[in-house]
Design a protein around this motif. Structure first.
Motif, PDB file in Angstrom:
ATOM      1  N   VAL A 126       0.857  -1.181   0.000  1.00 23.42           N
ATOM      2  CA  VAL A 126       0.000   0.000   0.000  1.00 23.42           C
ATOM      3  C   VAL A 126       0.897   1.236   0.000  1.00 23.42           C
ATOM      4  CG1 VAL A 126      -1.797   1.271   1.205  1.00 23.42           C
ATOM      5  CG2 VAL A 126      -1.783  -1.238   1.274  1.00 23.42           C
ATOM      6  N   THR A 127       0.739   2.079  -1.009  1.00 28.21           N
ATOM      7  CA  THR A 127       1.581   3.265  -1.154  1.00 28.21           C
ATOM      8  C   THR A 127       0.751   4.525  -0.980  1.00 28.21           C
ATOM      9  OG1 THR A 127       3.009   2.086  -2.710  1.00 28.21           O
ATOM     10  CG2 THR A 127       3.169   4.490  -2.667  1.00 28.21           C
ATOM     11  N   GLN A 128       1.185   5.388  -0.076  1.00 25.76           N
ATOM     12  CA  GLN A 128       0.486   6.646   0.164  1.00 25.76           C
ATOM     13  C   GLN A 128       1.374   7.819  -0.237  1.00 25.76           C
ATOM     14  OE1 GLN A 128      -1.185   5.176   4.422  1.00 25.76           O
ATOM     15  NE2 GLN A 128      -1.621   7.306   3.934  1.00 25.76           N
ATOM     16  N   THR A 129       0.744   8.817  -0.861  1.00 23.75           N
ATOM     17  CA  THR A 129       1.451  10.059  -1.184  1.00 23.75           C
ATOM     18  C   THR A 129       0.544  11.252  -0.912  1.00 23.75           C
ATOM     19  OG1 THR A 129       0.734   9.899  -3.492  1.00 23.75           O
ATOM     20  CG2 THR A 129       2.930   9.036  -2.946  1.00 23.75           C
ATOM     21  N   PRO A 130       1.084  12.384  -0.432  1.00 22.69           N
ATOM     22  CA  PRO A 130       2.474  12.529  -0.012  1.00 22.69           C
ATOM     23  C   PRO A 130       2.700  11.924   1.361  1.00 22.69           C
ATOM     24  CG  PRO A 130       1.289  14.538   0.459  1.00 22.69           C
ATOM     25  CD  PRO A 130       0.298  13.611  -0.220  1.00 22.69           C
ATOM     26  N   LYS A 131       3.933  11.924   1.835  1.00 18.19           N
ATOM     27  CA  LYS A 131       4.222  11.451   3.187  1.00 18.19           C
ATOM     28  C   LYS A 131       4.007  12.559   4.212  1.00 18.19           C
ATOM     29  CE  LYS A 131       7.515   7.885   1.834  1.00 18.19           C
ATOM     30  NZ  LYS A 131       6.460   6.856   1.977  1.00 18.19           N
ATOM     31  N   PHE A 132       4.237  13.796   3.809  1.00 14.02           N
ATOM     32  CA  PHE A 132       4.060  14.950   4.691  1.00 14.02           C
ATOM     33  C   PHE A 132       3.395  16.080   3.904  1.00 14.02           C
ATOM     34  CE2 PHE A 132       6.784  13.332   8.017  1.00 14.02           C
ATOM     35  CZ  PHE A 132       7.741  12.584   7.349  1.00 14.02           C
ATOM     36  N   GLN A 133       2.581  16.873   4.590  1.00 16.59           N
ATOM     37  CA  GLN A 133       1.980  18.024   3.951  1.00 16.59           C
ATOM     38  C   GLN A 133       1.564  19.030   5.009  1.00 16.59           C
ATOM     39  OE1 GLN A 133       1.453  18.390   0.376  1.00 16.59           O
ATOM     40  NE2 GLN A 133       1.187  20.499   1.088  1.00 16.59           N
ATOM     41  N   THR A 157      -5.794  16.547  -1.781  1.00 15.76           N
ATOM     42  CA  THR A 157      -6.166  15.152  -2.023  1.00 15.76           C
ATOM     43  C   THR A 157      -5.017  14.254  -1.620  1.00 15.76           C
ATOM     44  OG1 THR A 157      -7.634  15.732  -3.853  1.00 15.76           O
ATOM     45  CG2 THR A 157      -6.885  13.454  -3.724  1.00 15.76           C
ATOM     46  N   LEU A 158      -5.310  13.294  -0.758  1.00 14.72           N
ATOM     47  CA  LEU A 158      -4.340  12.284  -0.371  1.00 14.72           C
ATOM     48  C   LEU A 158      -4.551  11.061  -1.266  1.00 14.72           C
ATOM     49  CD1 LEU A 158      -4.568  14.200   2.097  1.00 14.72           C
ATOM     50  CD2 LEU A 158      -4.186  12.215   3.551  1.00 14.72           C
ATOM     51  N   GLN A 159      -3.439  10.564  -1.791  1.00 18.35           N
ATOM     52  CA  GLN A 159      -3.517   9.448  -2.720  1.00 18.35           C
ATOM     53  C   GLN A 159      -3.132   8.141  -2.050  1.00 18.35           C
ATOM     54  OE1 GLN A 159      -4.708  10.070  -5.643  1.00 18.35           O
ATOM     55  NE2 GLN A 159      -4.377  12.276  -5.906  1.00 18.35           N
ATOM     56  N   CYS A 160      -3.779   7.078  -2.482  1.00 19.97           N
ATOM     57  CA  CYS A 160      -3.462   5.745  -1.988  1.00 19.97           C
ATOM     58  C   CYS A 160      -3.594   4.763  -3.134  1.00 19.97           C
ATOM     59  CB  CYS A 160      -4.396   5.346  -0.858  1.00 19.97           C
ATOM     60  SG  CYS A 160      -4.154   3.651  -0.265  1.00 19.97           S
ATOM     61  N   ALA A 161      -2.602   3.884  -3.262  1.00 18.74           N
ATOM     62  CA  ALA A 161      -2.656   2.849  -4.287  1.00 18.74           C
ATOM     63  C   ALA A 161      -2.131   1.542  -3.709  1.00 18.74           C
ATOM     64  CB  ALA A 161      -1.831   3.258  -5.503  1.00 18.74           C
ATOM     65  N   GLN A 162      -2.781   0.448  -4.099  1.00 13.37           N
ATOM     66  CA  GLN A 162      -2.309  -0.872  -3.661  1.00 13.37           C
ATOM     67  C   GLN A 162      -2.138  -1.770  -4.888  1.00 13.37           C
ATOM     68  OE1 GLN A 162      -4.429  -3.759  -3.846  1.00 13.37           O
ATOM     69  NE2 GLN A 162      -6.378  -2.764  -4.335  1.00 13.37           N
ATOM     70  N   ASP A 163      -1.100  -2.603  -4.808  1.00 13.52           N
ATOM     71  CA  ASP A 163      -0.771  -3.464  -5.941  1.00 13.52           C
ATOM     72  C   ASP A 163      -1.006  -4.927  -5.617  1.00 13.52           C
ATOM     73  OD1 ASP A 163       2.891  -3.351  -5.528  1.00 13.52           O
ATOM     74  OD2 ASP A 163       1.280  -3.987  -4.191  1.00 13.52           O
ATOM     75  N   MET A 164      -1.893  -5.192  -4.661  1.00 14.71           N
ATOM     76  CA  MET A 164      -2.131  -6.564  -4.209  1.00 14.71           C
ATOM     77  C   MET A 164      -3.455  -7.112  -4.730  1.00 14.71           C
ATOM     78  SD  MET A 164      -0.714  -6.061  -0.308  1.00 14.71           S
ATOM     79  CE  MET A 164      -1.539  -4.482  -0.090  1.00 14.71           C
ATOM     80  N   ASN A 165      -4.120  -6.363  -5.614  1.00 17.64           N
ATOM     81  CA  ASN A 165      -5.398  -6.780  -6.188  1.00 17.64           C
ATOM     82  C   ASN A 165      -6.476  -6.955  -5.106  1.00 17.64           C
ATOM     83  OD1 ASN A 165      -6.870  -7.296  -8.582  1.00 17.64           O
ATOM     84  ND2 ASN A 165      -6.829  -9.489  -8.169  1.00 17.64           N
ATOM     85  N   LYS A 170      -9.713  -0.194  -9.122  1.00 19.13           N
ATOM     86  CA  LYS A 170      -9.488  -1.179  -8.080  1.00 19.13           C
ATOM     87  C   LYS A 170      -8.239  -0.856  -7.259  1.00 19.13           C
ATOM     88  CE  LYS A 170      -9.741  -6.108  -7.193  1.00 19.13           C
ATOM     89  NZ  LYS A 170      -9.883  -7.466  -7.775  1.00 19.13           N
ATOM     90  N   ARG A 171      -7.254  -0.239  -7.892  1.00 14.74           N
ATOM     91  CA  ARG A 171      -5.980   0.014  -7.232  1.00 14.74           C
ATOM     92  C   ARG A 171      -5.983   1.252  -6.340  1.00 14.74           C
ATOM     93  NH1 ARG A 171      -2.108   1.918  -9.715  1.00 14.74           N
ATOM     94  NH2 ARG A 171      -0.477   1.155  -8.325  1.00 14.74           N
ATOM     95  N   GLU A 172      -6.768   2.276  -6.726  1.00 12.22           N
ATOM     96  CA  GLU A 172      -6.584   3.592  -6.122  1.00 12.22           C
ATOM     97  C   GLU A 172      -7.814   4.077  -5.353  1.00 12.22           C
ATOM     98  OE1 GLU A 172      -5.489   5.047 -10.145  1.00 12.22           O
ATOM     99  OE2 GLU A 172      -3.893   6.084  -9.035  1.00 12.22           O
ATOM    100  N   PHE A 173      -7.548   4.661  -4.197  1.00 12.60           N
ATOM    101  CA  PHE A 173      -8.618   5.176  -3.340  1.00 12.60           C
ATOM    102  C   PHE A 173      -8.108   6.490  -2.748  1.00 12.60           C
ATOM    103  CE2 PHE A 173     -12.377   5.250  -1.121  1.00 12.60           C
ATOM    104  CZ  PHE A 173     -12.336   4.928   0.225  1.00 12.60           C
ATOM    105  N   SER A 174      -8.698   7.625  -3.152  1.00 12.02           N
ATOM    106  CA  SER A 174      -8.184   8.916  -2.725  1.00 12.02           C
ATOM    107  C   SER A 174      -9.102   9.543  -1.671  1.00 12.02           C
ATOM    108  CB  SER A 174      -8.034   9.867  -3.911  1.00 12.02           C
ATOM    109  OG  SER A 174      -9.289  10.103  -4.513  1.00 12.02           O
ATOM    110  N   LEU A 175      -8.486  10.361  -0.820  1.00 10.76           N
ATOM    111  CA  LEU A 175      -9.207  11.071   0.240  1.00 10.76           C
ATOM    112  C   LEU A 175      -9.032  12.562   0.013  1.00 10.76           C
ATOM    113  CD1 LEU A 175     -10.666  10.867   3.088  1.00 10.76           C
ATOM    114  CD2 LEU A 175      -8.383  11.165   4.062  1.00 10.76           C
TER     115      LEU A 175
END
Lengths: 115, 112
Positions: free
Chosen positions: A4-11, A20-28, A71-76
């Motif tokens: 699970v990868t989140q960007t950015p790490k700091f803001q 907008t905070l980004q989140c992506a996962q590569d585990m299906n 399926k991969r990405e879920f943003s806040l």
């Protein structure tokens, strides 16, 4: 394996700014989640997405919106940031929905400060 | 809503000592999870419990799913410096309450 990868790490934001905070996962994984973590309060669920195309409110949804882009990405998204939204935000994903008991996997967090 | 009480909030122990922490719930859970969080990182799953009475070990860690399904404990034996961190319990119910509820965490400090 990135997991699970989140960007950015700091803001750092000013009150009223949007972000907008980004989140992506590569585990299906089917399910994805956004939490906030505040001192002494553990993790509280903001929104979740049980599967692509669906989103639901969690325990503390006010002031936030989410998008399950695919399926991969879920943003806040914070439309108008407030100091009370200063927190550490964690994204998580889980393999399947329904009756499965698979545990959630977490990203490393986004540390957000609202001035 | 569901509530989890995790105790203790913090612990200071000597290296080599055993540690025990627990969580109790106001309602029944079908799953108990124990996570560890290191500074600046996200929670990492340590142990997952799926049946009442289940006792599961992961190296020096042992966790149990309480018979009443309303509690769980985590034991760490022979603590070492790298055990330092925050330990969270989390539980999942059934039906409309299937989302995870987290305890407030136990901050563990291991003294040399």
């Amino acid at each position: 394996n990135a997991g699970v990868t989140q960007t950015p790490k700091f803001q750092v934001l000013k009150t009223g700014q949007s972000m907008t905070l980004q989140c992506a996962q590569d585990m299906n994984h089917n399910s994805m989640y956004w939490y906030r973590q505040d001192p002494g309060m553990g993790l509280r669920l903001i929104y979740y997405s049980a599967s692509e195309g669906t989103t639901d409110k969690g325990e503390v949804p006010n002031g936030y919106n989410v998008s399950r882009l695919n399926k991969r990405e879920f943003s806040l998204r914070l439309e108008s940031a407030a100091p009370s939204q200063t927190s550490v935000y964690f994204c998580a994903s889980r393999p399947v929905t329904g009756a499965s008991n698979q545990p959630q996997h977490f990203g490393d967090g986004t540390r957000l400060s609202i001035l | 809503g569901q509530q989890l009480n995790q105790s203790p909030q913090s612990m200071f122990i000597q290296e080599g000592e055993d540690v025990s922490m627990n969580c109790t719930s106001s309602s029944i859970f079908n799953t108990w999870l124990w996570y560890k969080q290191d500074p600046g990182e996200g929670p990492v799953l340590l142990i997952a419990l799926y049946k009442a009475g289940e006792l599961t070990s992961n190296g020096r860690l042992t966790a149990q799913f309480g018979i009443t399904r309303k509690d769980s404990f985590l034991n760490i034996s022979a603590s070492i410096p790298s055990d330092v961190g925050i330990y969270f319990c989390a539980g999942r119910g059934s039906g409309s309450a299937r989302q995870l509820t987290f305890g407030s965490g136990t901050q563990l400090t291991v003294l040399p």
